[in-house]
Design an enzyme around this catalytic site. Structure first.
Site, PDB file in Angstrom:
ATOM      1  N   GLU A  68       0.824  -1.214   0.000  1.00 38.55           N
ATOM      2  CA  GLU A  68       0.000   0.000   0.000  1.00 38.55           C
ATOM      3  C   GLU A  68       0.854   1.260   0.000  1.00 38.55           C
ATOM      4  OE1 GLU A  68      -3.614  -1.748   2.768  1.00 38.55           O
ATOM      5  OE2 GLU A  68      -1.733  -1.177   3.714  1.00 38.55           O
ATOM      6  N   ASP A 239      -7.496  -4.949   8.899  1.00 33.23           N
ATOM      7  CA  ASP A 239      -7.107  -3.718   8.214  1.00 33.23           C
ATOM      8  C   ASP A 239      -7.031  -3.882   6.701  1.00 33.23           C
ATOM      9  OD1 ASP A 239      -4.900  -5.343   8.149  1.00 33.23           O
ATOM     10  OD2 ASP A 239      -3.494  -3.894   8.996  1.00 33.23           O
TER      11      ASP A 239
END
Ligand code: NAD
Length: 360
Positions: A68, A239
């Protein structure tokens, strides 16, 4: 607390904080102080929430994990973090989460700090969790369950001890070696530690339950019956899309607080709820625009996924420490930006360096 970029005189030289430097910085400042310092910076930045560019992180998913990018800017500084999440790594002797990040001057676009962020992520995640709990947990909380005793766990325990007075820990991990490691690392730090045989046992009597397990699936680490009135849940491990820790019924009984709702709806526990299910963003509570915990019976849930502003704050904190006396050997200077005498003569600089072979 400065928000100035404080760029060095020599703009092409950029401070770089390695893993080794970061460990030295933690040693010099002290774990308690650094956790408090980062929590303060995050709180200051959450109060300035409206100033920031905000976007959900850019995620590249694979079967094994996720990579990410997490960018943000307050108009003066720009920051981003590169981070991965690979639950299977741990079994191969690798970290589940690794990261590095950059802070730049918006004025010039030049970077002003490169840093490792594997340790810094653990520090900022714990700092964010305790900042949330300050507003959401019952005031007299003293006992925390930690379910998942991996890389993040000691950082969470120490943050909650130093800022919230948590002195009793109830530890559980499916792998008893992880629980033993966590317990050994926290020995002599003033905790009364109970090693538990199940998540249910760990949750018993806890004022705060922290879940920070790693598995790439919709797990049920906590079932509804494990969560009693008045508990604050600090849910850190869920998450990613398809990666959660709590039974849906718990969410329906809780007042839910998130960092940045558009990102948490994709990645957090609330991916289990319908799109418009009401949740509160933490910055609103910190600014006094929304009430946090309403009474001692309420169940509060911080659905933590990790947001770019927290990393920005952590980088800003580290950058400010480097300017202090005695910190000059806590980083090295990287020759990162090409710096020709005439900015338009980039080619000439390469040519005159003597490094090019002549074209016949
Ligand atoms: P880690 O791999 O070091 O530790 C995870 C631990 O969870 C391991 O010890 C494992 O045995 C344990 N575990 C797995 N399934 C379990 C179960 N069912 N019950 C009990 N224990 C179980 O990972 P880490 O670096 O400590 O990270 C933990 C989690 O937190 C990860 O999912 C990571 O993605 C997440 N994380 C979130 C944030 C955030 O900002 N919200 C930041 C960092 C990490």
């Amino acid at each position: 607390m400065s928000t100035n970029p404080q760029v060095p005189n020599n703009l092409n030289i950029v401070p770089f904080v390695s893993v080794d430097h970061m460990m030295k910085i933690v040693g010099k400042i002290g774990m308690e102080q650094i956790l408090k310092g980062i929590a303060d910076y995050i709180e200051v930045d959450f109060k300035r929430w409206q100033l920031f560019d905000k976007t959900s992180r850019v995620a590249s998913h694979s079967e094994k994990g996720v990579i990410e990018l997490m960018p943000t800017s307050d108009g003066e500084l720009y920051g981003f973090k590169y981070v991965n999440g690979h639950p299977k790594n741990m079994k191969e002797g690798l970290q589940t989460v690794t990261a590095f990040g950059v802070l730049s001057s918006v004025d010039t676009g030049y970077p002003i700090l490169f840093s490792e962020m594997t340790i810094l992520t653990a520090l900022r995640t714990a700092a964010t969790s305790v900042m949330a709990a300050k507003y959401l947990a019952r005031k007299n909380s003293s006992c925390m369950a930690i379910i998942g005793n991996g890389a993040q766990s000691e950082f969470q325990a120490l943050a909650f001890q130093s800022m919230l007075g948590i002195n009793k820990l109830r530890l559980y991990d499916i792998d008893p070696i992880a629980t033993r490691k966590c317990s050994d690392n926290l020995k002599g730090q003033g905790f009364e530690i109970t090693l538990c045989k199940s998540a249910k046992e760990a949750a018993q009597g806890a004022d705060i339950i922290t879940t920070e397990t790693a598995d790439k699936l919709c797990a049920t680490i906590l079932t509804d019956d494990m969560v009693t009135e008045g508990v604050h849940i600090n849910a850190v491990g869920g998450d990613c899309p398809g990666k959660t820790e709590l039974a849906r019924e718990i969410l329906l009984r809780s007042a839910i607080f998130v960092e940045y709702a558009p990102q948490t709806r994709i990645e957090g526990e609330i991916q289990q709820l319908e799109e418009n299910y009401p949740v509160n963003e933490l910055w609103q509570v910190i600014r006094g625009e929304h009430v946090g915990r309403e009474n001692n019976q309420q169940i509060t849930l911080f659905d933590s996924v990790g947001f770019a502003i927290e990393d920005f704050s952590a980088l800003r904190y580290i950058r400010d420490q480097l300017d202090k006396p005695g910190m000059s050997d806590m980083y090295e200077k990287l020759d990162m930006i090409a710096d020709p005498d005439d900015p338009r003569d980039l080619y000439g600089m390469v040519l005159r360096s003597g490094g090019m072979s002549k074209v016949a």
